[in-house]
Scaffold this motif. Sequence first.
Motif, PDB file in Angstrom:
ATOM      1  N   LEU B   7      31.835  44.916   7.114  1.00  0.00           N
ATOM      2  CA  LEU B   7      31.818  46.242   6.496  1.00  0.00           C
ATOM      3  C   LEU B   7      31.703  46.129   4.974  1.00  0.00           C
ATOM      4  CD1 LEU B   7      32.034  48.705   8.377  1.00  0.00           C
ATOM      5  CD2 LEU B   7      33.275  46.784   9.358  1.00  0.00           C
ATOM      6  N   GLY B   8      31.218  47.221   4.376  1.00  0.00           N
ATOM      7  CA  GLY B   8      31.162  47.310   2.915  1.00  0.00           C
ATOM      8  C   GLY B   8      30.368  46.162   2.330  1.00  0.00           C
ATOM      9  N   LYS B   9      30.839  45.670   1.179  1.00  0.00           N
ATOM     10  CA  LYS B   9      30.056  44.652   0.493  1.00  0.00           C
ATOM     11  C   LYS B   9      29.992  43.317   1.250  1.00  0.00           C
ATOM     12  CE  LYS B   9      33.911  43.639  -2.607  1.00  0.00           C
ATOM     13  NZ  LYS B   9      34.446  43.792  -3.976  1.00  0.00           N
ATOM     14  N   ARG B  50      40.484  42.057   5.322  1.00  0.00           N
ATOM     15  CA  ARG B  50      41.255  42.213   6.554  1.00  0.00           C
ATOM     16  C   ARG B  50      40.353  42.063   7.778  1.00  0.00           C
ATOM     17  NH1 ARG B  50      45.108  47.324   5.966  1.00  0.00           N
ATOM     18  NH2 ARG B  50      43.361  48.197   4.793  1.00  0.00           N
ATOM     19  N   PHE B  75      36.705  43.467   6.857  1.00  0.00           N
ATOM     20  CA  PHE B  75      36.495  44.516   5.850  1.00  0.00           C
ATOM     21  C   PHE B  75      37.234  44.296   4.551  1.00  0.00           C
ATOM     22  CE2 PHE B  75      39.978  46.143   8.336  1.00  0.00           C
ATOM     23  CZ  PHE B  75      39.510  46.154   9.639  1.00  0.00           C
ATOM     24  N   PRO B  77      38.763  46.085   0.901  1.00  0.00           N
ATOM     25  CA  PRO B  77      39.579  47.294   0.742  1.00  0.00           C
ATOM     26  C   PRO B  77      38.721  48.553   0.940  1.00  0.00           C
ATOM     27  CG  PRO B  77      40.071  45.738  -1.011  1.00  0.00           C
ATOM     28  CD  PRO B  77      38.893  45.186  -0.247  1.00  0.00           C
ATOM     29  N   VAL B  78      39.271  49.552   1.624  1.00  0.00           N
ATOM     30  CA  VAL B  78      38.525  50.796   1.840  1.00  0.00           C
ATOM     31  C   VAL B  78      38.308  51.481   0.495  1.00  0.00           C
ATOM     32  CG1 VAL B  78      39.308  51.171   4.192  1.00  0.00           C
ATOM     33  CG2 VAL B  78      40.661  52.090   2.296  1.00  0.00           C
ATOM     34  N   SER B  79      37.168  52.160   0.377  1.00  0.00           N
ATOM     35  CA  SER B  79      36.989  52.983  -0.821  1.00  0.00           C
ATOM     36  C   SER B  79      37.359  54.433  -0.551  1.00  0.00           C
ATOM     37  CB  SER B  79      35.575  52.852  -1.387  1.00  0.00           C
ATOM     38  OG  SER B  79      34.621  52.536  -0.429  1.00  0.00           O
ATOM     39  N   GLY B  80      37.788  54.744   0.681  1.00  0.00           N
ATOM     40  CA  GLY B  80      38.259  56.093   0.983  1.00  0.00           C
ATOM     41  C   GLY B  80      37.121  57.058   1.208  1.00  0.00           C
ATOM     42  N   GLY B  81      37.499  58.282   1.513  1.00  0.00           N
ATOM     43  CA  GLY B  81      36.512  59.289   1.926  1.00  0.00           C
ATOM     44  C   GLY B  81      35.901  60.030   0.757  1.00  0.00           C
TER      45      GLY B  81
END
Lengths: 81, 81, 147, 147
Positions: B7-9, B50, B75, B77-81
């Motif tokens: 996920l993400g980067k 994580r 993943f 850290p989440v960047s949130g919504g």
Amino acid sequence: MVRLVFLGKLADLAGAGAMDINGTETLKWESLLAMLAPDLAQTLQGDKVRVALNGEVLPDKTALVAAPGSEVAFFPPVSGG
Amino acid sequence: MVRLVFLGKLADLAGAGAMDINGTETLKWESLLAMLAPDLAQTLQGDKVRVALNGEVLPDKTALVAAPGSEVAFFPPVSGG
Amino acid sequence: MKDVRLLDMPFDPAAAIDHFAADKGDAGGVASFVGKVRPTGGVEALELSHYAPLTLPGMEALADEALVRFDLMGLLIVHRSGLLYPGDPIVLVAAASRHRRDAISAVDFTMDHLKSDAWFWKREKRSDGWHWIEPREADYADIQRWQ
Amino acid sequence: MKDVRLLDMPFDPAAAIDHFAADKGDAGGVASFVGKVRPTGGVEALELSHYAPLTLPGMEALADEALVRFDLMGLLIVHRSGLLYPGDPIVLVAAASRHRRDAISAVDFTMDHLKSDAWFWKREKRSDGWHWIEPREADYADIQRWQ
């Protein structure tokens, strides 16, 4: 002429939302009360009733001086929106 | 086969959002890392990355045991919504 | 920036929010609150009286205060007067801002002050007739959060 | 009561709020927040990725938490994923309650948690290409208000 406006439950007590006091006199607090029904006059003197002269709330209602052509409004505590 | 999801980067670093590791083995953390490019493997070991196994986030990713048919997601850290 | 309305006719809150948001393109967020006449508790109708020389100027002053306190790109207050029926919208407050905290707090602040401080007198019609509504203690408590 | 949606297509927040409020007749109020992609700051597009096994269940769990914390008659969360452009709505939270404090606080709480805690990964397209967005310190501070 001085126009009196009664808001909220004061309108029920006064029997109308507004009334006019004809004449060319300037009315002070005591002379105004003397022209009203005793039970209404007594309620208006209560702590919770506030008074506005021409749209300005008076810090001390007993200092009212209503010249001819002015509007005096009486209101109980607001019930909010 | 075990499916890896990035996920993400991490997807940029892995070069794809998902990849499949073919085989009938159960993969543990160290053996899984050994199959990946060294820079990707190093990043995945970082504190901020994580890991979830079949949709459950692991309290300790180094305890991973991925049976054939399972999905392992990585993943940042989440960047949130 | 500031749009304050006192209406004696029903209004459509969703359309009003939409219209408000339409030209606030720069805002990251729009928060809003719509208060309605509750259909429960035996209330058949609600009448809100106002006093023109005080009520709208008071709402304008409240909007100005919110615009000073919070970093907003716009604030809308719409308030009914007159006769309302269960389900009718009474009040709408909408705030647009770059960051959501300002918009949400501005709506909260404005609602608290409208509910306890605005120049309205309210009476409810129940099966046994009309009853004037006194201020609620909870409303005074709400307003003190901002002092 | 609880309505949680993860959409990969644009949506109309006003219509969604209207639909949400329509069958919440018993509620005295509906609070809402709509967050949009800001057209300022040089962002040409925004991409929100999610991970299906975590993202929607996480939003459902957040809604359950809000329903426990606040006295609500309904809670709506709508969140976009996929590719978004300036002005597009990203998120809508709406809460209906008997008393306005619960609705406003529930929207505030839910937004704070969505912004920092939800399983989304975000990247922005600027004139020089795509950039991943790291969590903001302010978002962590916002969420700590509720602990």
